[in-house]
Scaffold this active site. Sequence first.
Site, PDB file in Angstrom:
ATOM      1  N   ARG B  43       9.481  -7.321   6.484  1.00 22.08           N
ATOM      2  CA  ARG B  43       9.423  -7.931   4.981  1.00 22.08           C
ATOM      3  C   ARG B  43      10.187  -7.072   3.924  1.00 22.08           C
ATOM      4  NH1 ARG B  43       5.624  -6.413   0.722  1.00 22.08           N
ATOM      5  NH2 ARG B  43       4.763  -8.279  -0.211  1.00 22.08           N
ATOM      6  N   SER B 112      -0.418 -16.001   5.553  1.00 20.91           N
ATOM      7  CA  SER B 112      -1.559 -15.094   4.795  1.00 20.91           C
ATOM      8  C   SER B 112      -2.419 -15.715   4.121  1.00 20.91           C
ATOM      9  CB  SER B 112      -0.877 -14.221   3.919  1.00 20.91           C
ATOM     10  OG  SER B 112       0.267 -13.361   4.494  1.00 20.91           O
ATOM     11  N   LYS B 141       1.059  -3.811  -1.504  1.00 24.18           N
ATOM     12  CA  LYS B 141       0.858  -5.129  -2.346  1.00 24.18           C
ATOM     13  C   LYS B 141      -0.030  -5.012  -3.474  1.00 24.18           C
ATOM     14  CE  LYS B 141       1.670  -9.456  -0.232  1.00 24.18           C
ATOM     15  NZ  LYS B 141       1.117 -10.700   0.401  1.00 24.18           N
TER      16      LYS B 141
END
Lengths: 209, 209
Positions: B43, B112, B141
Amino acid sequence: MKYNHTVDYGLYLVSDRDVLKGRDFIKSLEEAILGGATIVQLREKEASSLEFYQLALKAKALTEKYNVPLIINDRVDIALAVDADGVHVGQSDLPAHIVRSMIGQNKILGVSTATLEESKKAAEDGADYIGVGALFPTGTKTDANPVTLDQLRYIKENMDIPVVGIGGICEDNIKTIMEVGIDGVAIVSAILGKENIKEAAESLKASIK
Amino acid sequence: MKYNHTVDYGLYLVSDRDVLKGRDFIKSLEEAILGGATIVQLREKEASSLEFYQLALKAKALTEKYNVPLIINDRVDIALAVDADGVHVGQSDLPAHIVRSMIGQNKILGVSTATLEESKKAAEDGADYIGVGALFPTGTKTDANPVTLDQLRYIKENMDIPVVGIGGICEDNIKTIMEVGIDGVAIVSAILGKENIKEAAESLKASIK
């Protein structure tokens, strides 16, 4: 078959939603096309992938209507997802030869370069055209180091593929730049940042001819 | 053939270079794999496309060596360019059905989700697994709204594809989460943010079993 030979790189519009100051994106692109933009590149550095995709879908419908090629900056996945006409990559994006292998031979591949060495490499890697710059300081790309007109001429004289100038091109310098003999000019603010987008494009287009 | 049935989602490592505080990225991934990570997701939200591509190439070589699947977050083009084993998309990325059409049936697609509705939609769109969360507040996040363990259980009970929990999972809560009956836990800081990455992974792995 390369797309190359049928593309008019003359007035190459590069998008930047910031300079639109809230005005409708697709309507603004349409005005630029009506004013004479010959090819459109979507450049989105802040948007989510979903937002970029949705904008690109709308832009694709628009550019198809006017038979103008749509190029996607950097994001090969977005280009493939909307079946855009091509991809433009810079020196910090995916390597050009990798992009060519991903998009096949029928899509346009453009590469940003600042030297003859980068330009030759881009052509070897499968670029259909190169975007050379930045020619002048610009507000839309803050990391850009100016390329002189002599350097631009030198690159053009030594390249077989179309050369598009980019970076700070406006009404005041467009004629001088075109005298170098390049194939087109890529423009952001001098079209989309103007109050009357269509007239701005028309005026630049007249200067090119 | 879907990749699905052979994938162990148990200890799902999601990368974040920030929490490494300068330590070598690939070496850190290797320690996590040696400690028991069963699948690795790259990521990168800030890297240039070139940098992401170069990291992904190195990660691919590593995960292949250990026979662990490599998943790329968001960027389908990077996944295709390095022939990763799959792609993971969020609700702000390219739509899952578009991604599935781009990557074919042999690559893993993760999505997700935070609700059963999103989870059902993801499965319909071709997801091989879903990542449900965020389960706990997390530093990696900041936009995440916590999903309760009851909601997670409800989603798991109503889904046929593997369910991975994500968001704020650590040593203190991993057993409680696994008791919900999910297929794996996605972890960032509780592995890569620890001084001894291998031991952190080993310890979490032991808690899963």
